[in-house]
Design a protein around this motif. Structure first.
Motif, PDB file in Angstrom:
ATOM      1  N   GLY A  41     -17.775  54.709  95.405  1.00  0.00           N
ATOM      2  CA  GLY A  41     -16.819  54.965  96.473  1.00  0.00           C
ATOM      3  C   GLY A  41     -16.644  53.805  97.427  1.00  0.00           C
ATOM      4  O   GLY A  41     -15.847  53.873  98.354  1.00  0.00           O
ATOM      5  N   GLY A  42     -17.367  52.698  97.200  1.00  0.00           N
ATOM      6  CA  GLY A  42     -17.252  51.536  98.078  1.00  0.00           C
ATOM      7  C   GLY A  42     -16.450  50.436  97.422  1.00  0.00           C
ATOM      8  O   GLY A  42     -15.455  50.671  96.728  1.00  0.00           O
ATOM      9  N   ASP A  43     -16.884  49.203  97.632  1.00  0.00           N
ATOM     10  CA  ASP A  43     -16.203  48.056  97.046  1.00  0.00           C
ATOM     11  C   ASP A  43     -16.382  48.038  95.529  1.00  0.00           C
ATOM     12  O   ASP A  43     -17.291  48.659  94.977  1.00  0.00           O
ATOM     13  N   THR A  44     -15.496  47.293  94.864  1.00  0.00           N
ATOM     14  CA  THR A  44     -15.579  47.157  93.415  1.00  0.00           C
ATOM     15  C   THR A  44     -16.923  46.537  93.017  1.00  0.00           C
ATOM     16  O   THR A  44     -17.376  45.566  93.630  1.00  0.00           O
ATOM     17  N   SER A  58     -12.235  54.705  94.104  1.00  0.00           N
ATOM     18  CA  SER A  58     -11.977  56.079  93.655  1.00  0.00           C
ATOM     19  C   SER A  58     -11.863  56.183  92.139  1.00  0.00           C
ATOM     20  O   SER A  58     -11.295  57.147  91.630  1.00  0.00           O
ATOM     21  N   SER A  59     -12.383  55.203  91.434  1.00  0.00           N
ATOM     22  CA  SER A  59     -12.254  55.241  89.975  1.00  0.00           C
ATOM     23  C   SER A  59     -13.430  54.533  89.312  1.00  0.00           C
ATOM     24  O   SER A  59     -14.132  53.730  89.929  1.00  0.00           O
ATOM     25  N   LEU A  60     -13.598  54.847  88.041  1.00  0.00           N
ATOM     26  CA  LEU A  60     -14.670  54.273  87.226  1.00  0.00           C
ATOM     27  C   LEU A  60     -14.073  53.944  85.860  1.00  0.00           C
ATOM     28  O   LEU A  60     -13.352  54.759  85.281  1.00  0.00           O
ATOM     29  N   VAL A  61     -14.374  52.739  85.343  1.00  0.00           N
ATOM     30  CA  VAL A  61     -13.782  52.287  84.090  1.00  0.00           C
ATOM     31  C   VAL A  61     -14.878  51.851  83.119  1.00  0.00           C
ATOM     32  O   VAL A  61     -15.764  51.056  83.489  1.00  0.00           O
ATOM     33  N   TYR A  62     -14.792  52.359  81.867  1.00  0.00           N
ATOM     34  CA  TYR A  62     -15.689  51.957  80.781  1.00  0.00           C
ATOM     35  C   TYR A  62     -14.884  51.174  79.746  1.00  0.00           C
ATOM     36  O   TYR A  62     -13.784  51.601  79.347  1.00  0.00           O
ATOM     37  N   ASP A  63     -15.419  50.063  79.326  1.00  0.00           N
ATOM     38  CA  ASP A  63     -14.843  49.301  78.218  1.00  0.00           C
ATOM     39  C   ASP A  63     -15.907  49.166  77.131  1.00  0.00           C
ATOM     40  O   ASP A  63     -17.032  48.704  77.396  1.00  0.00           O
ATOM     41  N   ALA A  64     -15.541  49.553  75.912  1.00  0.00           N
ATOM     42  CA  ALA A  64     -16.501  49.526  74.805  1.00  0.00           C
ATOM     43  C   ALA A  64     -16.919  48.103  74.476  1.00  0.00           C
ATOM     44  O   ALA A  64     -16.107  47.161  74.507  1.00  0.00           O
ATOM     45  N   GLY A  65     -18.215  47.935  74.146  1.00  0.00           N
ATOM     46  CA  GLY A  65     -18.747  46.630  73.758  1.00  0.00           C
ATOM     47  C   GLY A  65     -18.670  46.425  72.253  1.00  0.00           C
ATOM     48  O   GLY A  65     -18.128  47.257  71.513  1.00  0.00           O
ATOM     49  N   ALA A  66     -19.238  45.324  71.776  1.00  0.00           N
ATOM     50  CA  ALA A  66     -19.185  44.980  70.357  1.00  0.00           C
ATOM     51  C   ALA A  66     -20.190  45.764  69.518  1.00  0.00           C
ATOM     52  O   ALA A  66     -20.043  45.876  68.293  1.00  0.00           O
ATOM     53  N   ASP A  67     -21.205  46.331  70.158  1.00  0.00           N
ATOM     54  CA  ASP A  67     -22.225  47.087  69.430  1.00  0.00           C
ATOM     55  C   ASP A  67     -21.639  48.424  68.972  1.00  0.00           C
ATOM     56  O   ASP A  67     -21.186  49.230  69.799  1.00  0.00           O
ATOM     57  N   ARG A  68     -21.656  48.672  67.677  1.00  0.00           N
ATOM     58  CA  ARG A  68     -21.055  49.886  67.123  1.00  0.00           C
ATOM     59  C   ARG A  68     -22.095  50.953  66.767  1.00  0.00           C
ATOM     60  O   ARG A  68     -21.791  51.913  66.055  1.00  0.00           O
ATOM     61  N   ALA A  69     -23.284  50.822  67.288  1.00  0.00           N
ATOM     62  CA  ALA A  69     -24.314  51.833  67.026  1.00  0.00           C
ATOM     63  C   ALA A  69     -23.927  53.141  67.704  1.00  0.00           C
ATOM     64  O   ALA A  69     -23.286  53.159  68.761  1.00  0.00           O
ATOM     65  N   VAL A  70     -24.290  54.244  67.076  1.00  0.00           N
ATOM     66  CA  VAL A  70     -23.980  55.557  67.632  1.00  0.00           C
ATOM     67  C   VAL A  70     -24.758  55.764  68.932  1.00  0.00           C
ATOM     68  O   VAL A  70     -25.981  55.553  68.969  1.00  0.00           O
ATOM     69  N   VAL A  71     -24.051  56.174  69.976  1.00  0.00           N
ATOM     70  CA  VAL A  71     -24.664  56.387  71.289  1.00  0.00           C
ATOM     71  C   VAL A  71     -24.911  57.883  71.471  1.00  0.00           C
ATOM     72  O   VAL A  71     -23.969  58.684  71.405  1.00  0.00           O
ATOM     73  N   THR A  72     -26.154  58.244  71.672  1.00  0.00           N
ATOM     74  CA  THR A  72     -26.488  59.662  71.872  1.00  0.00           C
ATOM     75  C   THR A  72     -26.858  59.973  73.324  1.00  0.00           C
ATOM     76  O   THR A  72     -26.705  61.107  73.778  1.00  0.00           O
ATOM     77  N   ALA A  73     -27.366  58.980  74.060  1.00  0.00           N
ATOM     78  CA  ALA A  73     -27.709  59.196  75.473  1.00  0.00           C
ATOM     79  C   ALA A  73     -26.429  59.323  76.295  1.00  0.00           C
ATOM     80  O   ALA A  73     -25.411  58.688  75.982  1.00  0.00           O
ATOM     81  N   MET A  74     -26.493  60.132  77.341  1.00  0.00           N
ATOM     82  CA  MET A  74     -25.303  60.451  78.116  1.00  0.00           C
ATOM     83  C   MET A  74     -25.387  59.949  79.560  1.00  0.00           C
ATOM     84  O   MET A  74     -26.456  59.951  80.178  1.00  0.00           O
ATOM     85  N   ASP A  75     -24.236  59.537  80.081  1.00  0.00           N
ATOM     86  CA  ASP A  75     -24.080  59.251  81.508  1.00  0.00           C
ATOM     87  C   ASP A  75     -23.520  60.506  82.178  1.00  0.00           C
ATOM     88  O   ASP A  75     -22.863  61.337  81.533  1.00  0.00           O
TER      89      ASP A  75
END
Length: 369
Positions: free
Chosen positions: A123-126, A142-159
């Motif tokens: 909620g503060g600065d970028t 007021s926003s959050l952005v995810y960009d996928a990386g080069a690692d294609r391993a299956v991700v099971t842990a959650m944010d």
């Protein structure tokens, strides 16, 4: 003896009367007494001054200046008394208080809990939160952005992204799906979607604009209900006793236990927690999605439902002084203002028989007298 008498050197005055002293410095009180005494002395010498009358004249002359001072003391005492009475009246008499306004801003903060347990306040600065092979994460006010990386391993842990009462937040997932989270909501999701499906979990209210990917269906889980899409836009609301899923565009498969239904635009699936039923009905989708566009839109809604929404979105508590007011229904369509007071003013204007009294973060609703 009067206190002022004690301030006069009578021995000095007697010596001056007898001629034993000269050039003495006298106070104003002593000068007045000396003048009165000399006047008495001259009258007695002329035998024109009765003894009793002379003494009274001396006393009056002596006390003349004291009387002036005593008058000032009385005036000062009267002024102090007036001030004391005024203070008492200000304290104890009923006064007209300025009504409190519902202008307080929410104090909660949006929180992001990463899969590694690290928790971040948003909620503060970028800020760049993460930048690794799995995903790069950047947060703004007021926003959050995810960009996928080069690692294609299956991700099971959650944010986990948690939005408190009074705030709204947007999120772009790693597959470019956009999510709007309403006040008091939570979204659980992986940092990247590298498996055969894209799955997230939601509590509260969220609007999804899902990026099309025919090979990896997008699944939204909430309680006992699952929504399956390939590319569509829909709203999920779990605030009430049931779960509402409203479709804006595309096509949506809604499943609850052994039951399922397919929604078209402007249709809604309602899951009943008590009996496990899943019903479909036709609705105006904007009624259920206006919040993500920055609008407050209620069509023939009860005051109880409206205040329930306002309580979450402005972080206030509403109390009905008269329970019959809960069932009053009306339509409200306006841009969502920054403070609750503007909404209360609009409702009061539309419903002239209602009155709101604000005490801290509590709004009392009553009939206007």
């Amino acid at each position: 003896m009067n206190e002022k008498d004690k301030e006069i050197d009578w021995d000095k005055l007697l010596d001056l009367m007898d001629g034993n002293r000269t050039g003495e410095s006298l106070t104003e009180e002593e000068l007045a007494m000396l003048a009165a005494a000399k006047e008495m002395q001259s009258r007695l010498g002329a035998e024109k001054f009765p003894e009793e009358e002379g003494w009274q004249s001396f006393v009056q002359a002596r006390d003349r200046r004291q009387d002036r001072r005593f008058t000032l003391v009385k005036l000062a005492a009267a002024a102090i008394l007036v001030l004391a009475i005024g203070a008492a009246l200000w304290t104890f008499l009923p006064r007209q208080h300025t009504p409190q306004l519902a202008n307080e801003m929410p104090v909660g903060k949006v929180r992001l809990k990463l899969s590694n347990g690290h928790e971040i306040t948003l909620g503060g600065d970028t800020q760049v939160i993460q930048n690794n092979g799995i995903a790069a994460i950047k947060a703004g006010q007021s926003s959050l952005v995810y960009d996928a990386g080069a690692d294609r391993a299956v991700v099971t842990a959650m944010d986990t992204l948690e939005v408190p009462r009074g705030l709204q937040f947007t999120l772009r997932l790693a597959d470019s799906t956009r999510v709007w989270l309403n006040a008091g909501s939570r979204l659980i999701y992986p940092a990247a979607f590298n498996g055969p499906s894209r799955e997230v979990y939601v509590q509260g209210e969220a609007y999804f604009d899902v990026a099309a990917d025919i090979e990896r269906p997008f699944l939204v889980h909430t309680g006992k209900v699952t929504m399956k899409v390939l590319g569509t836009a829909f709203n999920v609301n779990t605030y009430g006793p049931g779960i509402q899923t409203t479709l804006s565009s595309g096509k949506l498969l809604v499943t609850a236990g052994q039951e399922h239904t397919i929604l078209a635009p402007d249709e809604q699936a309602v899951y009943n927690d008590k009996n496990g039923s899943l019903q479909k009905r036709t609705v105006e989708a904007r009624v259920f999605t206006a919040w993500m566009e920055g609008d407050l839109f209620f069509e023939d809604a009860t005051l109880l439902d409206i205040t329930g929404y306002l309580a979450r979105n402005y972080d206030y508590v509403f109390v009905f002084e008269d329970p019959t007011l809960e069932k009053i229904s009306f339509t409200l369509d306006m841009r969502r203002p920054a403070v609750l007071q503007d909404v209360l003013n609009q409702i009061s204007h539309s419903m002239g028989n209602l009155r709101f009294r604000v005490e801290g973060k509590t709004v009392h609703i009553m009939k206007r007298q």
